[in-house]
Design an enzyme around this catalytic site. Structure first.
Site, PDB file in Angstrom:
ATOM      1  N   LYS A 140      33.097  48.760  59.646  1.00  9.23           N
ATOM      2  CA  LYS A 140      33.702  49.707  58.546  1.00  9.23           C
ATOM      3  C   LYS A 140      33.191  49.505  57.223  1.00  9.23           C
ATOM      4  O   LYS A 140      32.579  48.460  57.077  1.00  9.23           O
ATOM      5  CB  LYS A 140      35.279  49.883  58.781  1.00  9.23           C
ATOM      6  CG  LYS A 140      36.100  48.682  58.395  1.00  9.23           C
ATOM      7  CD  LYS A 140      37.532  48.728  58.697  1.00  9.23           C
ATOM      8  CE  LYS A 140      38.052  47.390  58.127  1.00  9.23           C
ATOM      9  NZ  LYS A 140      39.522  47.581  58.306  1.00  9.23           N
ATOM     10  N   TYR A 194      33.115  40.992  24.502  1.00  7.25           N
ATOM     11  CA  TYR A 194      34.215  41.867  24.036  1.00  7.25           C
ATOM     12  C   TYR A 194      35.665  40.978  23.573  1.00  7.25           C
ATOM     13  O   TYR A 194      35.718  40.032  24.365  1.00  7.25           O
ATOM     14  CB  TYR A 194      34.566  42.845  25.068  1.00  7.25           C
ATOM     15  CG  TYR A 194      33.651  44.037  25.169  1.00  7.25           C
ATOM     16  CD1 TYR A 194      33.743  44.819  24.112  1.00  7.25           C
ATOM     17  CD2 TYR A 194      32.783  44.218  26.122  1.00  7.25           C
ATOM     18  CE1 TYR A 194      32.719  45.921  24.025  1.00  7.25           C
ATOM     19  CE2 TYR A 194      32.159  45.539  26.527  1.00  7.25           C
ATOM     20  CZ  TYR A 194      32.053  46.187  25.294  1.00  7.25           C
ATOM     21  OH  TYR A 194      31.087  47.270  25.305  1.00  7.25           O
TER      22      TYR A 194
END
Length: 345
Positions: free
Chosen positions: A33, A242
């Protein structure tokens, strides 16, 4: 080229399936899956089918269609979500077997596709999918009269071998299915590793095929190489990335590589949580992981290579996942579409 390279070793994946299969005396299927856990269900399915896998499991009918087109007729493909509204044509045309999980699904299937193969999901305590004991008791005679090909359930805590929920669910599964002449399945990877009493007639490993926990003996299936875009000198006391998340404690060299959380490399794994490798030499990731870029301290390298490796046999998907506070499943299934994928095997 600024595209990260994801190398997928299908030979290793097949070895993992064969090794898990050798631990049982029953049939071993394969769960493919989520597009083969992010690695391409078609390629994964073909490799496993060629190795001898005869049954596959997917999450939704649409995934089953894609897999059938890849592997052709012959192997069975079962659908965990059962027979949803709108699935009838796909189930019929592509020979998919729904794992029915409710009275509504039973009625839908028997009315829309009489005689079409189906299995039944039973809830043994996970409270996610499947019929509970009372519902099953009410419909069992009718359902069994239609000839299901499989009775299945799913373990909630199989990754923890000592968890009491495992024994509880095993007992409930016995209570719901003993004496019924229909093949049974309870174990995915974790359940398979719990031992023979959890195996029944069919095991359906997923994450263990792809090199993930709890299968500690799995061969690594993926390697991720990140191209270096730039190398810069950073003085002691300067910051990187950042929010000034990392401050150099010494004069340093920092490499910026092309990948980030847009590629499934979760933001939480930054600032020292993981390393990148130049050959066998580890280099810490510093600063925050941003959308497209990661910064790595390469001060201790004599020469900075053109690529640095983030996932390999030393730092597996589970190690990377631990650093990000998640699990290997999420790392694998989040691997971004920007990666240049190559396959071995």
């Amino acid at each position: 080229m600024s595209t990260a390279k994801l190398k997928i070793d299908l030979d290793a994946l097949v070895t993992n399936w064969r090794s898990l299969d050798a631990k049982t005396n029953c049939e071993t299927a394969a769960v493919v899956k989520a597009n083969g856990y992010g690695l391409d269900a078609g390629r994964v399915g073909k490799a496993l089918a060629n190795a001898g896998a005869r049954n596959f499991f997917v999450a939704a009918a649409e995934e089953g269609v894609a897999l059938r087109r890849a592997i052709g007729e012959g192997p069975g493909i079962s659908v965990f979500s059962g027979h949803m509204d709108g699935d009838t044509k796909l189930l019929k045309e592509f020979h998919l077997t729904p794992m029915l999980n409710s009275l509504d699904q039973l009625l839908r299937h028997f009315e829309a596709l009489p005689g079409h193969p189906f299995g039944i999901q039973l809830d043994t305590g996970m409270n996610r999918l499947g019929m509970e004991a009372g519902e099953w008791a009410a419909v069992a005679e009718i359902a069994l009269g239609q000839g299901p090909v499989l009775l299945m359930s799913h373990l909630a805590c199989a990754d923890d071998p000592n968890h009491p929920m495992n024994a509880h669910q095993l007992q409930v599964f016995h209570e719901l299915t003993d004496g019924i002449e229909v093949p049974r399945s309870l174990a995915a990877t974790g359940g398979l590793l719990l031992g023979p009493k959890y195996h029944f007639d069919l095991c359906r490993p997923g994450i263990g095929l792809y090199g993930g926990a709890p299968y500690s003996d799995a061969m690594p299936v993926v390697t991720l190489d990140l191209p270096v875009i730039q190398v810069r000198d950073v003085l002691a006391g300067e910051t990187v990335g950042y929010s000034n998340a990392w401050t150099a404690k010494r004069d340093a060299r920092v490499a910026t590589v092309a990948a980030g959380y847009a590629d499934g490399l979760i933001r939480a794994m930054g600032n020292g949580g993981i390393r990148a490798f130049a050959g066998k030499t580890p280099c810490p990731v510093v600063g925050r992981v941003s959308m497209d870029l990661i910064t790595i301290d390469v001060t201790d390298l004599d020469d900075v290579p053109a690529t640095l490796t983030l996932i390999n046999e030393k730092q597996t998907v589970d190690v990377v996942a631990d650093a990000a506070g998640t699990i290997g499943y999420e790392i694998l299934t989040s691997m971004g579409h920007r990666y240049a994928r190559t396959y071995k095997g």
